[in-house]
Design an enzyme around this catalytic site. Structure first.
Site, PDB file in Angstrom:
ATOM      1  N   TYR A  90      38.591  -6.036 115.294  1.00 56.38           N
ATOM      2  CA  TYR A  90      38.959  -4.748 114.700  1.00 56.38           C
ATOM      3  C   TYR A  90      37.843  -3.705 114.701  1.00 56.38           C
ATOM      4  CZ  TYR A  90      43.000  -7.364 113.149  1.00 56.38           C
ATOM      5  OH  TYR A  90      44.128  -8.126 113.141  1.00 56.38           O
ATOM      6  N   PRO A 103      50.005  -2.838 112.370  1.00 53.37           N
ATOM      7  CA  PRO A 103      51.397  -3.297 112.435  1.00 53.37           C
ATOM      8  C   PRO A 103      52.216  -2.668 111.314  1.00 53.37           C
ATOM      9  CG  PRO A 103      50.058  -4.953 111.356  1.00 53.37           C
ATOM     10  CD  PRO A 103      49.135  -3.815 111.678  1.00 53.37           C
ATOM     11  N   HIS A 329      45.013  -3.307 109.685  1.00 54.35           N
ATOM     12  CA  HIS A 329      45.131  -4.748 109.864  1.00 54.35           C
ATOM     13  C   HIS A 329      43.857  -5.535 109.518  1.00 54.35           C
ATOM     14  CE1 HIS A 329      46.995  -8.307 111.262  1.00 54.35           C
ATOM     15  NE2 HIS A 329      47.531  -7.874 112.382  1.00 54.35           N
ATOM     16  N   SER A 545      53.324 -12.910 118.277  1.00 54.39           N
ATOM     17  CA  SER A 545      53.080 -13.362 116.913  1.00 54.39           C
ATOM     18  C   SER A 545      54.389 -13.666 116.213  1.00 54.39           C
ATOM     19  CB  SER A 545      52.362 -12.224 116.192  1.00 54.39           C
ATOM     20  OG  SER A 545      51.826 -12.680 115.019  1.00 54.39           O
TER      21      SER A 545
END
Ligand code: COA
Length: 674
Positions: A90, A103, A329, A545
């Protein structure tokens, strides 16, 4: 504000009881790496990589040195990979957060008949958030236990405590995840409400009393009125947070020159969360359009400026009933987000709105509008951010599909892991579309360990390739029983890799650790990390995922590479929701085609299971000669795997063609993982 790193977790009650993340041996990881990559490379490339890997792992070589440093690090740190992973996944990533990183959960469509209905919904939602926060403040959330594979183990709870207390501060080279804990002063408890691109401070505790739902509605009504009454055009400052991270860091430092802006930024950075009261989008509502709206807000002309992407939790309440939550996230995974949002939705269903009964305190101070001093320099930066967000919106190719032919119960009846089965179906879908296997990421939780986050299940296994070739290559003509054996082998391999990953023995975090230790030691980057195979291995064309839910909602996210797909799935008993994303400007991808191939593959797999309609025979799953033969055939046939679609023989052509011939993309490492 303190930086959220290893030290922030020292006082963890639940975390201390968990084991530390293990460190696989060097030889285990290097062997697995070669096995994962062999069928994704040309023979020539693989031979080269094999030599490089051998040299790296040679006795007394650099690999051993780095491994010993990692072992030392494991001794000293709570989780040896946490900081490396957080930065790599990240904080080092310079891409804009919307679509590329953040997300979203999409709530069921709400039916708001009048503008007040969306405010009522928001007041009820905020009440739920405050209720949930009482558990967090008391660190009293019940411990999570693993389900599915290796079920029953307790899981690390730390991610929950970051939901409302962290903030991602943009930096010129690397962002910082900060925690809003202060030992000196109790932190103010406020939510930021975004409305018509303006930001309002909604204090949720006034005079030591938590506002009730009626109070909250009163305050939200004031905000809606104030937002509509501003005569001066308000600069959509939130757009800056949707820009690339370096650009936003630069813009923020310009904003910080003015004390008015500093105060406003401070209030936003220390809030619990945002509630974004969005305008109706005016577009036809479907799962696909709602997912896109959650991910990017419809751009600068819609609700794109009504956001603050650095804040982990932004609840969206659209006037048209399009609602959900979009998340930064870095502090937590989708599973934690789901637990929190499910609590809120269940709270809203189970505890009826208290608007009628509760009395509001009549003289609540009006919520404060945050002010901005906007120099011409900022105006210019704003218009540049708006242009970029506009491009992001136009580029997102989203496709949400509810596959209703069957769900995980049918798969369980075949005595197969539903997750592994869906992963094999995703491999089949990609192969059908593009005629080759690609590096695939499936996030798997490592929360069985202290400070555990995720590692990667590399789902493009050689066994999956053997199966998808048998299903698509008309030259092979295998019998149903052979195909079924290949399916079982593919599922077994996938399940085995899953267990490896959730027990901390996968390769991605380990390789990252070795690379980062070398960097810290300032030794020359080892050849293994400069090798083309390493770039290919980290270019996740399929980023997948599982995000299951127990209430009606679904998760979605964007692709992580320019020519890739994001594929999030939510398996239910008798259906599966797939959220597939890609970019329109890639000539190689098309979400609708991918979904079409996925549906076809899932149907073919079901038909195959039904035709073979037999329980598993464990002895047949092991050492199956058909499978061995299949894998050997593939590895000898590397050249044809790397051939662009257009030059494939007709017999070998993928069944569904995509936009244009495909070539392997080995571009710069942009964002490689989710
Ligand atoms: N026969 C019959 N049933 C089986 C089976 C088999 N061979 N194998 C598994 N099952 C059952 C399981 O018992 C489980 O049952 P339950 O629904 O009653 O709990 C169910 O099928 C699901 O198991 P499975 O499909 O194997 O998946 P899983 O739940 O173990 O999940 C991961 C696998 C990798 C998704 C999970 O470990 C994980 O890490 N999840 C987190 C992912 C994540 O981080 N997502 C968010 C990223 S932002």
């Amino acid at each position: 504000m303190p930086i959220l790193n290893q030290e922030s977790f020292k006082d963890s009650a639940s975390g201390d009881a968990l084991p530390k993340l293990p460190l696989p041996t060097l030889s285990e990881t290097l062997d697995r790496y070669l096995r994962c990559m062999k069928h994704l490379l040309t023979e020539q490339q693989f031979n080269k990589t094999q030599k490089i890997v051998k040299q790296f792992g040679a006795p007394g070589g650099v690999g051993e040195l780095l491994q010993s440093k990692l072992a030392e690090r494991r001794g000293k740190k709570t989780n040896w990979v946490y900081d490396y992973w957080l930065n790599d996944m990240y904080l080092n990533n310079r891409l804009a957060l919307p679509v590329n990183s953040s997300p979203a959960m999409v709530f069921p469509q709400q039916n708001f008949k009048a503008p007040i209905d969306s405010l009522r919904f928001s007041a009820h939602l905020i009440s739920g958030i405050l209720e949930y926060k009482t558990f967090l403040d008391a660190r009293a959330l019940p411990l999570d236990y693993a389900r599915g594979q290796l079920s029953g183990t307790p899981l690390c709870m730390e991610q929950y405590y970051c939901l409302f207390t962290s903030y991602r501060l943009p930096g010129p080279d690397r962002d910082t995840l900060v925690a809003q804990e202060s030992s000196v002063m109790p932190e103010p408890e406020h939510i930021i409400v975004a409305c018509k691109n303006q930001f309002f401070v909604l204090d949720v505790v006034i005079n030591f009393r938590r506002l009730n739902e009626r109070d909250l509605l009163t305050q939200l009504e004031k905000i809606a009125k104030m937002a509509g009454s501003e005569d001066e055009p308000v600069p959509p400052i939130g757009l800056l947070t949707s820009d690339g991270r370096t650009e936003w860091a630069e813009a923020r430092s310009v904003l910080m020159r003015e004390s008015t802006n500093r105060d406003s930024l401070d209030m936003i950075e220390r809030c619990l969360c945002l509630v974004c009261l969005d305008e109706a989008s005016g577009t036809e509502q479907s799962d696909t359009t709602r997912a896109a709206m959650m991910l990017h807000g419809g751009g600068p002309s819609m609700n794109g400026g009504n956001r603050w992407y650095d804040k982990p939790m932004q609840f969206i309440v659209g006037a048209d009933g399009c609602c959900g939550v979009v998340c930064e996230h870095s502090p937590f995974e989708g599973i934690v987000l789901v637990q929190c949002t499910e609590y809120l939705l269940k709270y809203m269903i189970a505890s009826p709105s208290k608007l009628v009964r509760a009395a509001s305190v009549s003289e609540l101070p009006a919520p404060r509008r945050l002010r901005w001093k906007c120099s011409p320099e900022i105006q210019k930066l704003l218009s540049s951010s708006a242009d970029k967000l506009h491009r992001v919106v136009n580029n997102l190719d989203m496709n949400v599909h509810k596959f209703s032919d069957y769900g995980k119960e049918f798969i369980k009846k075949q005595k197969m892991s539903p997750d592994a089965y869906i992963q094999v179906a995703l491999q089949l879908a990609y192969y059908r579309c593009h005629g080759r296997p690609v590096s695939t990421y499936e996030s798997a939780s490592t929360r069985r360990f202290q400070q555990g986050r995720v590692d990667n299940i590399r789902s493009a296994t050689p066994e999956a390739l053997a199966f998808v070739r048998a299903m698509t290559d008309r030259k092979l003509i295998p019998s149903d029983m052979e195909k079924m054996e290949l399916l079982r082998c593919a599922i077994n391999a996938q399940t085995k890799y899953t267990v490896l990953t959730i027990t901390g023995m996968a390769i991605d975090n380990h390789l990252l650790g070795l690379r980062e230790v070398a960097r810290e030691m300032k030794i020359e980057k080892p050849e293994i990390f400069k090798d083309k195979a390493y770039l290919i291995s980290n270019h996740f064309i399929l980023s997948t995922s599982q995000v299951p839910t127990t209430v009606e909602m679904f998760c979605c996210y964007g692709p992580v590479v320019p020519n890739g797909y994001g594929a999030c799935y939510n398996p239910q008993s008798d259906y599966i929701i797939f959220s597939v994303s890609s970019f329109h400007d890639s000539l190689q991808t098309c979400s609708a085609q991918f979904v079409k191939c996925l549906v076809q593959g899932l149907q073919d797999m079901m038909d195959l299971c039904k035709r073979c309609n037999c329980g598993p025979n464990p002895s047949e799953q092991r050492n199956n000669p058909a499978v061995e033969m299949q894998i050997q055939t593939e590895t000898k046939d590397k050249t044809s795997q790397r051939t662009p679609d257009s030059t494939k023989s007709k017999q070998n052509a993928p069944e569904v063609l995509v936009k244009s011939p495909e070539t392997t993309f080995v571009g710069p490492r942009i964002q490689e993982k989710r």
